[in-house]
Design a protein around this motif. Sequence first.
Motif, PDB file in Angstrom:
ATOM      1  N   ALA A 178     -18.317  11.098  25.151  1.00 42.60           N
ATOM      2  CA  ALA A 178     -18.567  10.962  26.592  1.00 42.60           C
ATOM      3  C   ALA A 178     -19.830  11.715  26.981  1.00 42.60           C
ATOM      4  CB  ALA A 178     -17.383  11.523  27.380  1.00 42.60           C
ATOM      5  N   THR A 179     -20.609  11.089  27.862  1.00 40.45           N
ATOM      6  CA  THR A 179     -21.766  11.778  28.458  1.00 40.45           C
ATOM      7  C   THR A 179     -21.796  11.499  29.945  1.00 40.45           C
ATOM      8  OG1 THR A 179     -23.258   9.892  28.328  1.00 40.45           O
ATOM      9  CG2 THR A 179     -23.344  11.425  26.499  1.00 40.45           C
ATOM     10  N   LEU A 180     -22.671  12.223  30.620  1.00 42.50           N
ATOM     11  CA  LEU A 180     -22.954  11.903  32.017  1.00 42.50           C
ATOM     12  C   LEU A 180     -24.084  10.879  32.063  1.00 42.50           C
ATOM     13  CD1 LEU A 180     -22.818  15.503  33.544  1.00 42.50           C
ATOM     14  CD2 LEU A 180     -20.955  13.890  33.145  1.00 42.50           C
ATOM     15  N   GLY A 181     -24.732  10.674  30.950  1.00 37.71           N
ATOM     16  CA  GLY A 181     -25.868   9.752  30.880  1.00 37.71           C
ATOM     17  C   GLY A 181     -25.417   8.321  30.601  1.00 37.71           C
ATOM     18  N   PRO A 240     -20.191  14.969  22.420  1.00 34.49           N
ATOM     19  CA  PRO A 240     -21.159  14.853  23.521  1.00 34.49           C
ATOM     20  C   PRO A 240     -22.482  14.351  22.949  1.00 34.49           C
ATOM     21  CG  PRO A 240     -21.081  17.134  22.784  1.00 34.49           C
ATOM     22  CD  PRO A 240     -20.121  16.352  21.912  1.00 34.49           C
ATOM     23  N   GLU A 241     -23.440  14.085  23.822  1.00 37.55           N
ATOM     24  CA  GLU A 241     -24.789  13.763  23.331  1.00 37.55           C
ATOM     25  C   GLU A 241     -25.749  14.820  23.853  1.00 37.55           C
ATOM     26  OE1 GLU A 241     -26.154   9.706  22.765  1.00 37.55           O
ATOM     27  OE2 GLU A 241     -27.790  10.154  24.141  1.00 37.55           O
ATOM     28  N   PHE A 242     -26.357  15.537  22.922  1.00 37.18           N
ATOM     29  CA  PHE A 242     -27.350  16.551  23.270  1.00 37.18           C
ATOM     30  C   PHE A 242     -28.689  16.124  22.666  1.00 37.18           C
ATOM     31  CE2 PHE A 242     -24.086  20.302  23.461  1.00 37.18           C
ATOM     32  CZ  PHE A 242     -23.617  19.827  24.666  1.00 37.18           C
ATOM     33  N   ASN A 243     -29.654  15.891  23.526  1.00 41.02           N
ATOM     34  CA  ASN A 243     -30.995  15.524  23.061  1.00 41.02           C
ATOM     35  C   ASN A 243     -30.964  14.388  22.045  1.00 41.02           C
ATOM     36  OD1 ASN A 243     -32.168  17.489  24.753  1.00 41.02           O
ATOM     37  ND2 ASN A 243     -31.605  19.072  23.279  1.00 41.02           N
ATOM     38  N   ARG A 244     -30.202  13.348  22.420  1.00 39.17           N
ATOM     39  CA  ARG A 244     -30.090  12.116  21.632  1.00 39.17           C
ATOM     40  C   ARG A 244     -29.462  12.319  20.258  1.00 39.17           C
ATOM     41  NH1 ARG A 244     -30.269  10.357  25.908  1.00 39.17           N
ATOM     42  NH2 ARG A 244     -31.731   8.889  26.826  1.00 39.17           N
ATOM     43  N   VAL A 275     -26.297   6.125  28.416  1.00 39.84           N
ATOM     44  CA  VAL A 275     -26.146   5.604  27.049  1.00 39.84           C
ATOM     45  C   VAL A 275     -24.785   5.928  26.454  1.00 39.84           C
ATOM     46  CG1 VAL A 275     -28.602   5.542  26.494  1.00 39.84           C
ATOM     47  CG2 VAL A 275     -27.300   7.619  26.037  1.00 39.84           C
ATOM     48  N   ARG A 313     -18.004  24.130  25.969  1.00 36.53           N
ATOM     49  CA  ARG A 313     -17.829  24.672  27.321  1.00 36.53           C
ATOM     50  C   ARG A 313     -16.451  24.324  27.886  1.00 36.53           C
ATOM     51  NH1 ARG A 313     -19.301  21.671  32.074  1.00 36.53           N
ATOM     52  NH2 ARG A 313     -19.374  19.452  31.593  1.00 36.53           N
ATOM     53  N   SER A 356     -18.188  19.787  22.124  1.00 34.67           N
ATOM     54  CA  SER A 356     -18.698  20.655  23.192  1.00 34.67           C
ATOM     55  C   SER A 356     -17.833  21.905  23.288  1.00 34.67           C
ATOM     56  CB  SER A 356     -18.672  19.910  24.532  1.00 34.67           C
ATOM     57  OG  SER A 356     -18.945  20.820  25.586  1.00 34.67           O
ATOM     58  N   SER A 378     -15.815  20.951  29.728  1.00 33.10           N
ATOM     59  CA  SER A 378     -16.338  19.808  28.970  1.00 33.10           C
ATOM     60  C   SER A 378     -15.652  18.483  29.329  1.00 33.10           C
ATOM     61  CB  SER A 378     -16.148  20.086  27.474  1.00 33.10           C
ATOM     62  OG  SER A 378     -16.225  18.897  26.728  1.00 33.10           O
ATOM     63  N   VAL A 379     -16.450  17.469  29.619  1.00 40.25           N
ATOM     64  CA  VAL A 379     -15.866  16.154  29.884  1.00 40.25           C
ATOM     65  C   VAL A 379     -15.294  15.554  28.598  1.00 40.25           C
ATOM     66  CG1 VAL A 379     -17.318  15.715  31.913  1.00 40.25           C
ATOM     67  CG2 VAL A 379     -18.074  14.882  29.677  1.00 40.25           C
ATOM     68  N   ASN A 380     -15.856  15.957  27.462  1.00 40.18           N
ATOM     69  CA  ASN A 380     -15.321  15.467  26.184  1.00 40.18           C
ATOM     70  C   ASN A 380     -13.934  16.044  25.908  1.00 40.18           C
ATOM     71  OD1 ASN A 380     -17.314  13.686  24.558  1.00 40.18           O
ATOM     72  ND2 ASN A 380     -18.569  15.197  25.612  1.00 40.18           N
TER      73      ASN A 380
HETATM   74  C1  LIG Z   1     -28.799  20.463  25.893  1.00 47.36           C
HETATM   75  C2  LIG Z   1     -28.358  19.177  26.550  1.00 47.36           C
HETATM   76  C3  LIG Z   1     -28.908  17.974  26.164  1.00 47.36           C
HETATM   77  C4  LIG Z   1     -28.447  16.778  26.716  1.00 47.36           C
HETATM   78  N1  LIG Z   1     -28.927  15.588  26.249  1.00 47.36           N
HETATM   79  C5  LIG Z   1     -28.341  14.429  26.634  1.00 47.36           C
HETATM   80  C6  LIG Z   1     -28.698  13.197  26.013  1.00 47.36           C
HETATM   81  O1  LIG Z   1     -29.541  13.131  25.125  1.00 47.36           O
HETATM   82  N2  LIG Z   1     -28.057  12.067  26.425  1.00 47.36           N
HETATM   83  C7  LIG Z   1     -27.103  12.096  27.409  1.00 47.36           C
HETATM   84  O2  LIG Z   1     -26.525  11.066  27.736  1.00 47.36           O
HETATM   85  N3  LIG Z   1     -26.755  13.251  28.027  1.00 47.36           N
HETATM   86  C8  LIG Z   1     -27.348  14.416  27.665  1.00 47.36           C
HETATM   87  N4  LIG Z   1     -26.978  15.608  28.233  1.00 47.36           N
HETATM   88  C9  LIG Z   1     -25.999  15.592  29.331  1.00 47.36           C
HETATM   89  C10 LIG Z   1     -24.590  15.617  28.780  1.00 47.36           C
HETATM   90  O3  LIG Z   1     -24.145  14.289  28.630  1.00 47.36           O
HETATM   91  C11 LIG Z   1     -23.664  16.346  29.752  1.00 47.36           C
HETATM   92  O4  LIG Z   1     -24.087  17.686  29.888  1.00 47.36           O
HETATM   93  C12 LIG Z   1     -22.224  16.299  29.289  1.00 47.36           C
HETATM   94  O5  LIG Z   1     -21.415  16.824  30.312  1.00 47.36           O
HETATM   95  C13 LIG Z   1     -22.030  17.078  27.992  1.00 47.36           C
HETATM   96  O6  LIG Z   1     -20.728  16.942  27.514  1.00 47.36           O
HETATM   97  P1  LIG Z   1     -19.614  18.037  27.812  1.00 47.36           P
HETATM   98  O7  LIG Z   1     -19.281  17.937  29.295  1.00 47.36           O
HETATM   99  O8  LIG Z   1     -18.452  17.609  26.971  1.00 47.36           O
HETATM  100  O9  LIG Z   1     -20.153  19.385  27.481  1.00 47.36           O
HETATM  101  C14 LIG Z   1     -27.444  16.814  27.712  1.00 47.36           C
HETATM  102  C15 LIG Z   1     -26.902  18.042  28.104  1.00 47.36           C
HETATM  103  C16 LIG Z   1     -27.333  19.206  27.532  1.00 47.36           C
HETATM  104  C17 LIG Z   1     -26.705  20.522  27.951  1.00 47.36           C
END
Ligand SMILES: Cc1cc2nc3c(=O)[nH]c(=O)nc-3n(C[C@H](O)[C@H](O)[C@H](O)COP(=O)(O)O)c2cc1C
Length: 187
Positions: free
Chosen positions: A112-115, A76-80, A117, A13, A11, A16-18
Amino acid sequence: MTVKVAVVVGSLRKGSVNRLFAQALTKIARPKLDLQIVEIGELPLYDQDLETELPASVVRFKQQIESADAVLFVTPEFNRSFSAALKNAIEWGSRPWGRNSWAGKPSAIVGATLGAVGTAAAQSQLRSVVSAVGTALTAQPEIYLNFREGLIVDGEITDENFVSLLKDWSEQFADWIARVRAPALSF
Ligand SMILES: Cc1cc2nc3c(=O)[nH]c(=O)nc-3n(C[C@H](O)[C@H](O)[C@H](O)COP(=O)(O)O)c2cc1C
């Protein structure tokens, strides 16, 4: 002996939590592992035309990977999946042909994610890519972090059970690095 680990955070940003997680893990992994974040935000988008004269940011990045004993991907996880920024960094590390900076590096993945999974989908895809570019990826223990408010305070992880899991992870990664880097057995 301290082992130098290049940490690639997927990530870009600032908040970033990562990145936060990578920084907290750095403290837990000491003294065996010396985790150092390698920045990928200044790498240009991969373009084979740029290989004729590699941009300075690419040269720097490749040197940082090559001088490390091992690599840790924090995704991070972006769009799976994992991020485009991380895939871009992997592309540059693998090129030009014959100058693959990843080859033979012991590696591990956490994320790490906020989601809910916890990057399971991203890590699954990342595993096949970092194996394809020739890193020696360890499979266990898996770390899927479902980040929540208050988990990291002043750079420290507040959940004792998770700290203990990460200590165990650090030990096992250090053992894996030692095994991969051990001189080849002769028969
Ligand atoms: C474009 C985008 C897609 C995302 N897709 C997912 C996802 O597929 N699964 C998930 O658990 N979180 C998803 N998220 C939420 C991220 O887990 C969350 O934004 C997280 O803080 C990203 O990591 P970072 O803080 O290190 O940037 C998505 C966020 C963004 C911006």
